[in-house]
Write an enzyme that holds these catalytic residues in place. Structure first.
Site, PDB file in Angstrom:
ATOM      1  CD  GLU A   1      -3.032  -1.054   2.192  1.00 39.75           C
ATOM      2  OE1 GLU A   1      -2.803  -0.416   3.378  1.00 39.75           O
ATOM      3  OE2 GLU A   1      -4.134  -1.698   1.933  1.00 39.75           O
TER       4      GLU A   1
ATOM      5  CD  GLU B   1      -3.576  -6.126   2.339  1.00 36.38           C
ATOM      6  OE1 GLU B   1      -4.511  -5.639   2.965  1.00 36.38           O
ATOM      7  OE2 GLU B   1      -2.456  -6.060   2.421  1.00 36.38           O
TER       8      GLU B   1
HETATM    9  P1  P53 Z   1      -7.072  -3.444   9.515  1.00 30.13           P
HETATM   10  C1  P53 Z   1      -6.446   1.134   6.062  1.00 30.13           C
HETATM   11  C2  P53 Z   1      -7.468   1.067   5.050  1.00 30.13           C
HETATM   12  C3  P53 Z   1      -7.246   0.264   4.280  1.00 30.13           C
HETATM   13  C4  P53 Z   1      -6.259  -0.751   4.282  1.00 30.13           C
HETATM   14  O1  P53 Z   1      -6.775  -3.339   7.771  1.00 30.13           O
HETATM   15  C5  P53 Z   1      -5.315  -0.750   5.381  1.00 30.13           C
HETATM   16  C6  P53 Z   1      -5.451   0.111   6.280  1.00 30.13           C
HETATM   17  C7  P53 Z   1      -4.470   0.291   7.561  1.00 30.13           C
HETATM   18  O2  P53 Z   1      -5.188   0.016   8.765  1.00 30.13           O
HETATM   19  O3  P53 Z   1      -4.462  -1.637   5.244  1.00 30.13           O
HETATM   20  C8  P53 Z   1      -4.536  -2.954   4.708  1.00 30.13           C
HETATM   21  O4  P53 Z   1      -6.181  -4.552   9.892  1.00 30.13           O
HETATM   22  C9  P53 Z   1      -3.115  -3.428   5.213  1.00 30.13           C
HETATM   23  C10 P53 Z   1      -3.083  -4.586   6.197  1.00 30.13           C
HETATM   24  C11 P53 Z   1      -4.107  -4.381   7.076  1.00 30.13           C
HETATM   25  C12 P53 Z   1      -5.513  -4.523   6.362  1.00 30.13           C
HETATM   26  O5  P53 Z   1      -5.707  -3.515   5.103  1.00 30.13           O
HETATM   27  O6  P53 Z   1      -6.835  -2.117   9.955  1.00 30.13           O
HETATM   28  O7  P53 Z   1      -2.229  -3.828   4.013  1.00 30.13           O
HETATM   29  O8  P53 Z   1      -1.870  -4.511   6.915  1.00 30.13           O
HETATM   30  O9  P53 Z   1      -4.064  -5.269   7.957  1.00 30.13           O
HETATM   31  C13 P53 Z   1      -6.918  -4.396   7.131  1.00 30.13           C
HETATM   32  O10 P53 Z   1      -8.414  -3.866   9.645  1.00 30.13           O
END
Ligand code: P53
Length: 478
Positions: free
Chosen positions: A183, A377
């Protein structure tokens, strides 16, 4: 019947995790500290710490979720066995930079740290699971923040290149799919995660963030260069926190505001994929008061070493208005703030759920870059309830994933060349944004709570067998 064979035979079904959120063993085998190791759990505390890392470094929070995490460091064989049982063709995980270079600027890598990844990668290969490796997932070594202020310092480019060279040489012939920065656009939203950044009084934050981003873009291009030189088979990708921004209304001013918000994200991938700063960036940066220092050499590196594919995360679409009054209603607490979309529902954490947005995002990215895409993801963070018989009936997660996979298939039918799909947190792990364990994404439940209690025992949720069947039918049976 008409849905048959939408996806290619060698489609990379799998799951995604990252070192900083699952490994634990935070000091084992000579590992240096990562930013996550000084962060507390809980949405509010976590957010404050992420915004003021200097303060966080000097605060004792008592409990740190990353220190043990789900102990993937010691349990990876057991976990890979479960991934294998689900039929994973690939696993996306990251390598922790501070395991290999504990201070970030060491001259020699830490052999003990490498040994862990030797074992992990060998175990995947033994199980016919293709490793997909993120080189830097929110974990620029903390020592580089202390000593250099993070990616604002140009010297990090060389430290990163040294780290990459070690990995490409060591895993030549074993790892083919790489991503340079997770990201990469998050640096504008969570600069401590994205760039290991701390800010000094009076510093122009935008200036620092964009200059740091430039250093990362050059580092990413250098990694691509080194990776291709070491093994021409390497597929080296970028990674965007994607999710198209919609206009709030058909008022042209809203359309323009949404376009600008999209460009703010695509900016990074435009450089990584097309090899130069996009024409709109001149005015965009000027209006932000940002002047980038870019050398001719760097321009050349960017131009010559573009990425092989576009990896992206997709959780939500977003919504923008040009009207400052309307924008007052923007929800905070999310890295990517958005207005509420009346057509869509939200997760318990306020993330908009928009499966069609995945198809739209795929089409936009493919139109723009014409390179293979990889959904690395996607998923739903939710609270899971264990029934008295031990089962976990996560139908909400199945619904979310089913709808997204349906739209992913539509995107492929629209003509997108898609390499694979790796839903986030295929095994429960610590949330990046909130530090919670209770924000779960997994097919596999891990017995651990937000205070660190629990046996770490793994168990299958209902979604486990559902996803297994999705994979074995190559996405036909949803
Ligand atoms: P969590 C914010 C918005 C979109 C993606 O997020 C993000 C984040 C950071 O929080 O991160 C990605 O765990 C990231 C992962 C993360 C996942 O999204 O806050 O690549 O490390 O865990 C989900 O629910």
């Amino acid at each position: 019947e008409k849905m048959k064979n939408t996806l290619p035979k060698d489609f990379l079904w799998g799951g995604a995790i990252a070192a900083n959120q699952c490994e634990g063993a935070y000091l084992e085998n000579g590992k240096g500290l990562s930013p996550v190791d000084i962060l507390p759990g809980g949405p509010k505390l976590r957010n404050e710490a992420l915004e003021d890392v200097k303060k966080a470094m000097n605060t004792d929070y008592g409990y740190y979720p990353s220190h043990i995490s789900i102990d993937f460091f010691h349990k990876f064989k057991e976990d890979i066995k479960l991934f294998k049982e689900m039929g994973f063709k690939c696993l996306r995980t990251s390598i922790c930079w501070a395991r290999i270079f504990p201070n970030g600027d060491n001259l020699e890598p830490n052999e003990e740290g490498l040994k862990f990844y030797d074992a992990l990668i060998d175990e995947l290969i033994k199980n016919n699971i293709e490793p997909v490796i993120t080189i830097n997932h929110f974990d620029t070594p903390l020592e580089l923040t202390k000593k250099y202020g993070g990616w604002k310092d140009k010297r990090l480019i060389d430290f990163y290149a040294r780290y990459c060279e070690v990995l490409f040489k060591r895993y030549k012939g074993k790892v083919k799919y790489w991503m340079t920065f997770n990201e990469i656009n998050i640096i504008l939203h969570i600069p401590s995660f994205g760039g290991g950044l701390v800010f000094e009084e009076g510093e122009n934050k935008k200036q620092v963030m964009y200059q740091s981003a430039h250093h990362q873009l050059v580092a990413s291009a250098l990694a691509t260069k080194i990776g291709h030189e070491i093994d021409s088979e390497n597929m080296i990708g970028c990674m965007l926190a994607a999710g198209t921004v919609y206009p709030n209304t058909c008022n042209p001013n809203d359309i323009l505001a949404a376009q600008a918000a999209n460009r703010e994200n695509y900016f990074f991938i435009d450089v990584q994929s097309k090899g130069e700063y996009p024409s709109y960036s001149k005015r965009m940066l000027e209006e932000l008061g940002v002047t980038l220092e870019i050398s001719e050499d760097e321009k050349k590196i960017l131009k010559e070493h573009t990425v092989d594919y576009i990896g992206f995360s997709y959780y939500s679409s977003r919504l923008r208005s040009a009207d400052p009054e309307v924008m007052k209603n923007i929800k905070d607490g999310n890295a990517f703030a958005s207005l509420t979309n009346p057509y869509l529902k939200e997760s318990e954490w306020g993330w908009t759920i928009d499966p069609t947005g995945l198809r739209i995002t795929m089409n936009e990215l493919y139109d723009r870059y014409n390179k293979p895409l990889f959904i690395v993801e996607n998923g739903l963070g939710a609270i899971d309830k264990i029934e008295t018989d031990g089962s976990i009936n996560d139908d909400y997660r199945i619904d979310y994933l089913r709808q997204h996979i349906e739209q992913m298939k539509e995107g492929v039918k629209d003509g997108v060349n898609l390499l694979g799909y790796t839903p986030w947190g295929c095994i429960d792990l610590v949330s990046a944004g909130t530090g919670q364990m209770s924000k779960r994404y997994g097919f596999i439940y891990v017995d651990k709570d937000d205070d660190g209690n629990g046996t770490l025992k793994r168990s299958k949720k209902k979604s486990f067998n559902w996803y297994k069947n999705v994979i074995s039918s190559n996405g036909d049976e949803l």
